[in-house]
Structures are given as C-alpha cells and as structure tokens.
Design a protein around this motif. Structure first.
Motif, PDB file in Angstrom:
ATOM      1  N   TYR A   1       6.497  -3.376  -9.211  1.00 44.40           N
ATOM      2  CA  TYR A   1       5.866  -2.990  -7.948  1.00 44.40           C
ATOM      3  C   TYR A   1       6.623  -3.602  -6.781  1.00 44.40           C
ATOM      4  O   TYR A   1       7.396  -4.531  -6.947  1.00 44.40           O
ATOM      5  N   TYR A   2       6.396  -3.030  -5.602  1.00 42.29           N
ATOM      6  CA  TYR A   2       6.941  -3.596  -4.364  1.00 42.29           C
ATOM      7  C   TYR A   2       5.930  -4.571  -3.801  1.00 42.29           C
ATOM      8  O   TYR A   2       4.753  -4.256  -3.684  1.00 42.29           O
ATOM      9  N   GLN A   3       6.406  -5.764  -3.447  1.00 43.20           N
ATOM     10  CA  GLN A   3       5.516  -6.814  -2.948  1.00 43.20           C
ATOM     11  C   GLN A   3       5.143  -6.577  -1.498  1.00 43.20           C
ATOM     12  O   GLN A   3       5.996  -6.233  -0.681  1.00 43.20           O
ATOM     13  N   ASN A   4       3.879  -6.774  -1.191  1.00 40.05           N
ATOM     14  CA  ASN A   4       3.396  -6.645   0.178  1.00 40.05           C
ATOM     15  C   ASN A   4       3.969  -7.775   1.027  1.00 40.05           C
ATOM     16  O   ASN A   4       3.944  -8.919   0.631  1.00 40.05           O
ATOM     17  N   GLY A   5       4.518  -7.448   2.171  1.00 42.72           N
ATOM     18  CA  GLY A   5       5.047  -8.449   3.087  1.00 42.72           C
ATOM     19  C   GLY A   5       6.501  -8.796   2.883  1.00 42.72           C
ATOM     20  O   GLY A   5       7.051  -9.608   3.589  1.00 42.72           O
ATOM     21  N   LEU A   6       7.158  -8.175   1.910  1.00 39.30           N
ATOM     22  CA  LEU A   6       8.587  -8.449   1.683  1.00 39.30           C
ATOM     23  C   LEU A   6       9.408  -7.215   1.946  1.00 39.30           C
ATOM     24  O   LEU A   6       8.992  -6.137   1.816  1.00 39.30           O
TER      25      LEU A   6
ATOM     26  N   PRO B   1       0.828  -1.208   0.000  1.00 41.28           N
ATOM     27  CA  PRO B   1       0.000   0.000   0.000  1.00 41.28           C
ATOM     28  C   PRO B   1       0.865   1.261   0.000  1.00 41.28           C
ATOM     29  O   PRO B   1       1.901   1.317   0.648  1.00 41.28           O
ATOM     30  N   GLY B   2       0.433   2.248  -0.749  1.00 43.70           N
ATOM     31  CA  GLY B   2       1.122   3.530  -0.774  1.00 43.70           C
ATOM     32  C   GLY B   2       2.341   3.587  -1.674  1.00 43.70           C
ATOM     33  O   GLY B   2       3.013   4.608  -1.728  1.00 43.70           O
ATOM     34  N   THR B   3       2.656   2.497  -2.374  1.00 45.95           N
ATOM     35  CA  THR B   3       3.802   2.503  -3.286  1.00 45.95           C
ATOM     36  C   THR B   3       3.317   2.636  -4.734  1.00 45.95           C
ATOM     37  O   THR B   3       2.146   2.413  -5.038  1.00 45.95           O
ATOM     38  N   ILE B   4       4.228   2.975  -5.591  1.00 49.00           N
ATOM     39  CA  ILE B   4       3.908   3.184  -7.001  1.00 49.00           C
ATOM     40  C   ILE B   4       3.950   1.861  -7.746  1.00 49.00           C
ATOM     41  O   ILE B   4       4.869   1.062  -7.575  1.00 49.00           O
ATOM     42  N   VAL B   5       2.935   1.646  -8.584  1.00 47.53           N
ATOM     43  CA  VAL B   5       2.900   0.509  -9.495  1.00 47.53           C
ATOM     44  C   VAL B   5       3.118   1.073 -10.891  1.00 47.53           C
ATOM     45  O   VAL B   5       2.430   2.010 -11.309  1.00 47.53           O
ATOM     46  N   VAL B   6       4.110   0.533 -11.609  1.00 44.56           N
ATOM     47  CA  VAL B   6       4.438   1.005 -12.949  1.00 44.56           C
ATOM     48  C   VAL B   6       4.037  -0.083 -13.941  1.00 44.56           C
ATOM     49  O   VAL B   6       4.406  -1.242 -13.772  1.00 44.56           O
ATOM     50  N   LEU B   7       3.282   0.303 -14.974  1.00 43.31           N
ATOM     51  CA  LEU B   7       2.779  -0.656 -15.950  1.00 43.31           C
ATOM     52  C   LEU B   7       3.241  -0.272 -17.346  1.00 43.31           C
ATOM     53  O   LEU B   7       3.173   0.897 -17.734  1.00 43.31           O
ATOM     54  N   TYR B   8       3.733  -1.272 -18.086  1.00 38.55           N
ATOM     55  CA  TYR B   8       4.112  -1.106 -19.486  1.00 38.55           C
ATOM     56  C   TYR B   8       3.272  -2.059 -20.324  1.00 38.55           C
ATOM     57  O   TYR B   8       3.175  -3.246 -20.004  1.00 38.55           O
ATOM     58  N   ARG B   9       2.677  -1.545 -21.388  1.00 42.56           N
ATOM     59  CA  ARG B   9       1.897  -2.369 -22.311  1.00 42.56           C
ATOM     60  C   ARG B   9       2.535  -2.246 -23.687  1.00 42.56           C
ATOM     61  O   ARG B   9       2.615  -1.166 -24.255  1.00 42.56           O
ATOM     62  N   ASN B  10       3.019  -3.360 -24.191  1.00 37.16           N
ATOM     63  CA  ASN B  10       3.712  -3.390 -25.485  1.00 37.16           C
ATOM     64  C   ASN B  10       4.849  -2.377 -25.547  1.00 37.16           C
ATOM     65  O   ASN B  10       5.085  -1.731 -26.553  1.00 37.16           O
ATOM     66  N   GLY B  11       5.541  -2.227 -24.418  1.00 34.44           N
ATOM     67  CA  GLY B  11       6.706  -1.355 -24.365  1.00 34.44           C
ATOM     68  C   GLY B  11       6.417   0.091 -24.011  1.00 34.44           C
ATOM     69  O   GLY B  11       7.338   0.862 -23.763  1.00 34.44           O
ATOM     70  N   SER B  12       5.151   0.501 -24.000  1.00 37.04           N
ATOM     71  CA  SER B  12       4.790   1.878 -23.671  1.00 37.04           C
ATOM     72  C   SER B  12       4.369   1.971 -22.213  1.00 37.04           C
ATOM     73  O   SER B  12       3.554   1.172 -21.745  1.00 37.04           O
ATOM     74  N   ARG B  13       4.924   2.954 -21.525  1.00 33.74           N
ATOM     75  CA  ARG B  13       4.575   3.143 -20.120  1.00 33.74           C
ATOM     76  C   ARG B  13       3.180   3.756 -20.018  1.00 33.74           C
ATOM     77  O   ARG B  13       2.868   4.726 -20.712  1.00 33.74           O
TER      78      ARG B  13
END
Length: 75
Positions: free
Chosen positions: A70-75, A21-33
């Motif tokens: 993303y950063y994993q919850n619990g790690l 929670p509270g961290t950034i999730v970064v997603l790339y689809r077909n190479g585009s952010r």
C-alpha cells in the motif's frame, strides 16, 4: 510492503501506517492474492479477515503469513 508472519489466531492485523485514501491496497495470504473485499476489509490501519488465522496443514507449527502492499498516508 508490510509482512506479518506466524499468525495463529484472531482475524485482524494492524498496519504501521494508514494507507493513502483512494489508493489500492493489495493483500496476500499464504502467497495467494486476495482481491475480493468479501474476504477482508480495511478501516484506517486495521485489516480484518473474514476467516481467522490458524496453523495450515503441512506447515508444521508455524502459522499463516500475510503481505500487504500500500501507499503510506503522508509520504
């Protein structure tokens, strides 16, 4: 980082872990952010894209690719 390949239908992917929670999730689809949350959303481990996956022009018979950082919850 998780990678999903050959996505040809649907509009959801499920992550292995729940992002912290509270961290950034970064997603790339077909190479585009994809920075705009109007194009995708996340609830728990499930990412839902606004547009469905399909076979892109020029990609032959393979589907789309999505990379998620993303950063994993619990790690």
């Amino acid at each position: 980082r998780e990678e999903f390949h050959d996505l040809v239908s649907g509009n959801q992917i499920t992550l292995t872990w729940t992002p912290c929670p509270g961290t950034i999730v970064v997603l790339y689809r077909n190479g585009s952010r994809y920075d705009d949350l109007d194009e995708w959303s996340i609830a728990g481990r499930v990412i839902t894209m606004l547009d469905s996956f399909g076979i892109s022009a020029g990609s032959g018979s393979s589907g789309e690719s999505v990379y998620v950082e993303y950063y994993q919850n619990g790690l």
